[in-house]
Design a protein around this motif. Structure first.
Motif, PDB file in Angstrom:
ATOM      1  N   PHE A 120      14.022  37.723  -7.915  1.00  0.00           N
ATOM      2  CA  PHE A 120      13.748  38.915  -8.713  1.00  0.00           C
ATOM      3  C   PHE A 120      13.628  38.537 -10.189  1.00  0.00           C
ATOM      4  O   PHE A 120      14.010  37.457 -10.614  1.00  0.00           O
ATOM      5  CB  PHE A 120      14.777  40.028  -8.487  1.00  0.00           C
TER       6      PHE A 120
ATOM      7  N   GLU B  42      17.684  40.438  -2.761  1.00  0.00           N
ATOM      8  CA  GLU B  42      16.361  39.836  -2.845  1.00  0.00           C
ATOM      9  C   GLU B  42      16.429  38.469  -3.506  1.00  0.00           C
ATOM     10  O   GLU B  42      17.204  38.249  -4.424  1.00  0.00           O
ATOM     11  CB  GLU B  42      15.425  40.738  -3.657  1.00  0.00           C
TER      12      GLU B  42
ATOM     13  N   TYR C 201      17.515  45.601 -12.567  1.00  0.00           N
ATOM     14  CA  TYR C 201      18.749  44.937 -12.141  1.00  0.00           C
ATOM     15  C   TYR C 201      18.803  43.501 -12.652  1.00  0.00           C
ATOM     16  O   TYR C 201      19.851  43.019 -13.094  1.00  0.00           O
ATOM     17  CB  TYR C 201      18.846  44.963 -10.617  1.00  0.00           C
TER      18      TYR C 201
ATOM     19  N   ALA D 173      18.326  45.173  -4.451  1.00  0.00           N
ATOM     20  CA  ALA D 173      17.890  44.180  -5.440  1.00  0.00           C
ATOM     21  C   ALA D 173      18.732  42.920  -5.386  1.00  0.00           C
ATOM     22  O   ALA D 173      18.223  41.813  -5.529  1.00  0.00           O
ATOM     23  CB  ALA D 173      17.943  44.797  -6.845  1.00  0.00           C
ATOM     24  N   GLN D 174      20.046  43.082  -5.189  1.00  0.00           N
ATOM     25  CA  GLN D 174      20.899  41.896  -5.222  1.00  0.00           C
ATOM     26  C   GLN D 174      20.684  40.995  -4.008  1.00  0.00           C
ATOM     27  O   GLN D 174      21.016  39.815  -4.039  1.00  0.00           O
ATOM     28  CB  GLN D 174      22.364  42.308  -5.327  1.00  0.00           C
TER      29      GLN D 174
ATOM     30  N   GLN E  38       6.703  45.968  -6.508  1.00  0.00           N
ATOM     31  CA  GLN E  38       8.071  45.780  -6.018  1.00  0.00           C
ATOM     32  C   GLN E  38       8.809  44.735  -6.850  1.00  0.00           C
ATOM     33  O   GLN E  38       9.995  44.894  -7.156  1.00  0.00           O
ATOM     34  CB  GLN E  38       8.037  45.355  -4.546  1.00  0.00           C
TER      35      GLN E  38
ATOM     36  N   THR F 193      12.315  45.079  -9.767  1.00  0.00           N
ATOM     37  CA  THR F 193      13.589  44.344  -9.729  1.00  0.00           C
ATOM     38  C   THR F 193      14.101  43.994 -11.126  1.00  0.00           C
ATOM     39  O   THR F 193      15.229  43.547 -11.267  1.00  0.00           O
ATOM     40  CB  THR F 193      13.437  43.030  -8.934  1.00  0.00           C
TER      41      THR F 193
END
Length: 506
Positions: free
Chosen positions: A438, A435, A264, A432-433, A257, A261
């Protein structure tokens, strides 16, 4: 202190017990310039050149003056009220300066050489950026004055700091880990506020905090297997193969996971290139100007006005995007236009995202179809410009699956939707943004992938019933890349590569 001796980018030994000095603000002239002094002799070196209005106290700013360190002025140690004791400025004892708070006091002397007014801040060890004693002298931002302060410090025994040495000391002294050290550089180099926020998250240890439970699970698995190997004669229970595979999978999943990321995170860190292409007079330059929000490209009713590439960087959703306006693609009428069209096709091939502009007020042409074929296989957004002229308001049906956005470069209609579509294409509306922690760094991504590969090898070893002594080698191979991300097991070569990209004074 973890390490006393390190090697700089010139492969010369750097003593971490030295007192170092550098200008900590960017080169050039400004309202304020800061000189930073760090090390055990910071006070001893700085105070002879200062007249301070008050005692120098930790984490307090004190107003004063920058003067020549020697002459007829005197160095006065602040003593209890009613006591009057002074030493000449050319003979202060280091022991006295290290054992008491020292200040500079002015005396009436016509020969005193006053250079500038300053504000001095003292950060006492270990509560400072590097965990050393640090003194920061804020003077007016004249390069001559800042250089003079540095020269005075060097003459008094300080050493000019290497690029990134303040941050390297913070890392080596355990103040920050390696991901946080790299985040300092990213924060300085930020082009948008969003990039700065992401770098600030990394500086707070977001990536390290995300990796910590993963590493903990892996270390626990290694500990169990080590115990089984070392104490087999004591009947210490060893995990069955199914349980070992389950634990390996529990480590691998969050790493997968995290690796996902990077797509992005790389865009957040580096930005992307967006090429605007289309046939002549469909409004490419007008759309370019609308996205840039100023008249950057020349716009005329004459087809073929744009002959060369015009580029400008803008922020969309906090992502730096280099917009490239291209020449209209058609059968060239002269050599100059032919060169411009060739550059347009090269820009289309090199772009991370392509904006194909069509004229929605007219039927699609063979040239439009040819352009769409060239864009196949690349992330593409099709923009129907001149929607204000389309009386039907209908967008032509297409089966190519590309995103299609009606817009008007003239009125601004649909531009907000276009920006949102660009952001969606680069992942700005995905999870993604949201999280924390990343991957934005190619080095980090490579290390995470190395760890995943080692975990896959260890899983295969379990399935083929390889002895646990050999299995442990694979698990240690999975742990080492994770340590290298945070700096627990980092070689000098990696350190020098990272910190050599810093500027002097940071």
């Amino acid at each position: 202190m973890l390490v006393v001796l390190q090697f700089n980018r010139y492969n010369r030994p750097v003593n971490l017990d030295d007192t170092i000095v550098a200008v900590a603000t960017p080169p050039g002239r400004g309202g304020i310039g800061i000189v930073r002094i760090a090390g055990p002799r910071a006070q001893e070196i700085a105070l002879p050149m200062l007249h301070l209005k008050d005692e120098l106290k930790p984490s307090r700013a004190v107003f004063g003056a920058l003067v020549e360190p020697c002459g007829s002025d005197t160095l006065v140690r602040l003593l209890p009220a009613g006591t009057n004791s002074a030493e000449p400025c050319d003979s202060p004892t280091p022991s006295a300066m290290a054992s008491s708070v020292v200040s500079r006091t002015r005396v009436s002397d016509p020969h005193e050489h006053r250079i500038d007014e300053v504000v001095v801040t003292y950060f006492a060890r270990p509560h400072s950026y590097t965990t050393d004693d640090i003194i920061e002298i804020s003077a007016h931002g004249s390069p001559v004055i800042l250089r003079h302060i540095v020269e005075l410090c060097i003459a008094a025994g300080a050493r000019l700091a290497e690029p990134g040495e303040f941050t390297m000391r913070a890392f080596l002294n355990g103040r920050i880990d390696l991901t946080q050290a790299e985040a300092v550089r990213d924060l300085i180099e930020s082009q948008t506020l969003y990039q700065a926020k992401i770098a600030a998250q990394q500086l707070e240890g977001a990536l390290s905090k995300r990796l910590q439970p993963v590493k903990q699970k892996l270390v626990e698995l290694i500990a169990v297997l080590e115990a089984g190997v070392d104490f087999a004669e004591d009947d210490v229970s060893v995990l069955p193969d199914a349980a070992i595979l389950e634990r390996i999978a529990a480590v691998r999943r969050p790493l997968e996971q995290l690796a996902a990321t990077f797509a992005y995170g790389k865009i957040v860190h580096q930005g992307l290139t967006l090429a605007i292409v289309g046939r002549p007079n469909v409004g490419k330059s007008s759309l370019f100007n609308r996205l840039v929000e100023r008249e950057r490209a020349i716009v005329t009713p004459t087809p073929g006005t744009t002959r060369d590439l015009v580029s400008e960087t803008v922020a969309i959703g906090g992502i730096p995007i280099q917009l490239v306006d291209t020449a209209g693609i058609r059968q060239a009428l002269d050599e100059a236009e032919s060169i411009g069209i060739r550059k347009s096709m090269e820009a289309l091939a090199d772009a991370d995202l392509v904006l194909v502009v069509l004229d929605i007020s007219a039927p699609e042409t063979a040239e439009d179809d040819e352009l769409l074929r060239h864009a196949e296989g690349r992330p593409t957004i099709v923009v129907g410009n001149k929607c204000d002229l389309n009386s039907s308001g209908q967008w032509p049906v297409s089966g190519d699956g590309s995103s299609r956005i009606p817009a008007s470069a003239l009125t601004g209609e649909g531009i907000a939707g276009l920006r949102a579509e660009i952001l969606r294409h680069i992942g700005g509306e995905t999870g993604a943004q949201a999280e924390a922690g990343f991957l934005t760094n190619v080095r980090h991504r490579g290390l995470v992938q190395d760890s995943i590969a080692a975990l896959d090898t260890s899983a295969n070893a379990v399935k083929t019933r390889v002895p646990h002594e050999m299995l442990l080698l694979d698990l240690y191979s999975a742990l080492r890349p994770l340590d290298a991300i945070t700096g627990a097991t980092t070689t000098d070569d990696i350190l020098n590569l990272i910190f050599s990209t810093f500027c002097i004074g940071k």
